[in-house]
Scaffold this active site. Structure first.
Site, PDB file in Angstrom:
ATOM      1  N   GLU A 184     -32.448  11.090 -60.519  1.00  0.00           N
ATOM      2  CA  GLU A 184     -33.178  11.579 -59.347  1.00  0.00           C
ATOM      3  C   GLU A 184     -33.492  13.058 -59.472  1.00  0.00           C
ATOM      4  O   GLU A 184     -32.594  13.880 -59.692  1.00  0.00           O
ATOM      5  CB  GLU A 184     -32.389  11.348 -58.054  1.00  0.00           C
TER       6      GLU A 184
ATOM      7  N   ASP B 158     -37.767  17.067 -52.771  1.00  0.00           N
ATOM      8  CA  ASP B 158     -37.764  16.798 -51.329  1.00  0.00           C
ATOM      9  C   ASP B 158     -37.254  17.998 -50.529  1.00  0.00           C
ATOM     10  O   ASP B 158     -37.801  18.326 -49.475  1.00  0.00           O
ATOM     11  CB  ASP B 158     -36.876  15.577 -51.068  1.00  0.00           C
TER      12      ASP B 158
ATOM     13  N   SER C 107     -34.792   9.066 -46.835  1.00  0.00           N
ATOM     14  CA  SER C 107     -34.428   8.769 -48.224  1.00  0.00           C
ATOM     15  C   SER C 107     -33.437   7.615 -48.327  1.00  0.00           C
ATOM     16  O   SER C 107     -33.426   6.910 -49.337  1.00  0.00           O
ATOM     17  CB  SER C 107     -33.815  10.001 -48.888  1.00  0.00           C
TER      18      SER C 107
HETATM   19 ZN   LIG Z   1     -36.212  14.336 -47.288  1.00  0.00          ZN
END
Ligand SMILES: [Zn+2]
Length: 473
Positions: free
Chosen positions: A264, A269, A91
């Protein structure tokens, strides 16, 4: 016959020239949106947006309803980092590419491969007198927001990154997310320092409604990241944060140069790393709710561009894994708490009653009826956990240290959570190939002014380059 051939030839030679020229003109002088909102859905590769479509489908209609993602799809973006890190990004490198237009090594926060700082789109917007804001569901000093706000050679330097939010000069007017443990520490109280710089500080979502919109604000709603959306007291907690940020950033009395905001959906994730389809979808639902909100904002403020993309895909999610042509999210649609929350309840019950809760109790928490076979899997957990824990205790301190993160240390809750997730994966026929990231391209969505600028196959660095060009650089 002869004439028409001449005409065709002439047109063929002129049309491409005209259209290329028009495209070139467009790139050189784009009509500039006043407000730019960059939305990063961390880990949300194409399998996620497909899964969300079927999850979101109304089974009572023949059609599969279009999602807010489908509606605004513009193309795909490659995500690979600088060559030194191969093809699979993390990321930090991906956020650096999206924020600066440069590829770098995995773990880098807006520094290049030589560790030199790179200008970010947020920094340029600030220099141009725009208001700036960051709204995330992880810590505000986590890799993605950090890559827009600061420069550091490693994403894990959480305290250094938090310190830099003051020490490198305050770059945003609004910060909402988690991260209290990094900002209120025994060695330094950054919240106090923000307050000394005129910031309001809040810790509860309810306080979002009573802010003085003429003063900058920091809201830290959790010690680390926010709770899972499905377990939070507001399952759509991103929208109220974005709405409060918007009141401040878009208020013409505050500033009429427009704003740049980073949003975000961070925990998509994390759910992917856990291989947890339930949290993946409910985190996306939280983000989808915010994108609906942004559609309304753009309708009322057409001088606004919204770009939505992922930094990479996580978990190697796949929809249908056994040889059946089935992917069925039915049980996921009705869930009201995460597998993690249910696992905690099972362990709490175990601690007090020394037995597994009844099949009907666990079914009630899951909101679907467990089969006896599924319940049997849960009865195995205690024995499996004891074996794993015993093996863990035999490791050296150094080996434990190496393993000691929330994903690897065997916990009783973690074991129940895994079995619950496996039951849901089997019911839905969901598959995963890794607990890490994959190198596949990610979707790019955009709407509002100049959104067509993001059409086609892009690289993640192109997104920053295009934003820079819209900012006049
Ligand atoms: Zn990740």
């Amino acid at each position: 016959m002869f004439n028409s051939n001449v005409l065709t030839l002439t047109l063929l030679s002129i049309i491409p020239f005209i259209s290329q020229q028009a495209v070139a003109d467009n790139i050189e002088k784009p009509s500039v949106p006043k407000n730019i909102i960059m939305v990063i859905a961390d880990g949300m590769g194409p399998a996620y947006t497909s899964a969300y479509r079927y999850f979101n489908d109304d089974p009572n209609t023949i059609i599969v309803e279009e999602t807010v993602f489908d509606k605004h799809l513009k193309g795909l973006s490659s995500t690979y980092p600088a060559a030194i890190s191969g093809y699979v990004t993390d990321s930090a490198a991906a956020a650096t590419a999206l924020a600066t237009g440069f590829k770098t090594y995995n773990n880098a926060i807006s520094v290049d491969v030589n560790k030199k700082p790179l200008l970010t789109v947020l920094e340029l917007a600030k220099q141009q007198g725009k208001k700036t804001g960051v709204v995330v569901t992880s810590r505000i000093n986590h890799a993605t927001p950090a890559a827009y706000l600061t420069h550091n050679e490693h994403r894990d330097n959480y305290n250094e990154i938090a310190d830099s939010y003051i020490d490198q000069g305050i770059k945003a007017d609004v910060y909402f997310g988690g991260g209290r443990k990094s900002f209120i520490r025994s060695d330094r109280n950054l919240v106090k320092e923000f307050q000394q710089n005129g910031f309001q500080y809040i810790e509860q979502y309810e306080q979002l409604n009573s802010l003085d919109i003429t003063n900058p604000v920091m809201g830290l709603f959790a010690d680390y990241s926010l709770p899972w959306a499905i377990d939070d007291n507001n399952k759509h907690r991103l929208t109220p944060m974005v709405n409060a940020a918007m009141k401040h950033l878009a208020l013409p009395e505050n500033n009429d140069n427009g704003f740049f905001m980073l949003i975000e959906g961070s925990l998509i994730d994390w759910a992917g790393h856990d291989n947890d389809i339930v949290n993946s979808l409910y985190e996306m639902d939280d983000l989808a709710n915010t994108i609906h909100y942004l559609e309304n904002f753009v309708a009322e403020n057409p001088d606004t561009l919204v770009i939505v993309t992922a930094d990479h895909s996580t978990g190697g999610l796949t929809l249908a894994v056994k040889e059946e042509y089935i992917w069925d999210p039915t049980v996921i649609r009705t869930m009201t708490q995460s597998p993690n929350a249910i696992a905690i309840k099972i362990v709490d019950h175990h601690k007090s009653a020394n037995t597994l809760p009844t099949v009907s109790k666990i079914s009630q928490w899951l909101n679907f009826s467990l089969s006896s076979d599924e319940y049997n899997q849960l009865t195995q957990v205690q024995a499996d956990y004891k074996v794993a824990r015993a093996a863990y205790e035999l490791l050296s301190a150094a080996e434990k240290q190496h393993l000691a993160d929330e994903y690897k240390t065997p916990t009783f809750v973690g074991f129940y959570q895994k079995v619950l997730m496996s039951i849901i994966d089997t019911r839905s026929n969901t598959g995963w190939t890794t607990s890490g990231h994959t190198a596949i391209d990610v979707p790019v969505f955009a709407f509002g002014k100049q959104s067509e600028f993001f059409n086609g196959q892009l690289d993640n660095t192109d997104i920053a380059k295009k934003i820079f060009s819209l900012l006049g650089k």
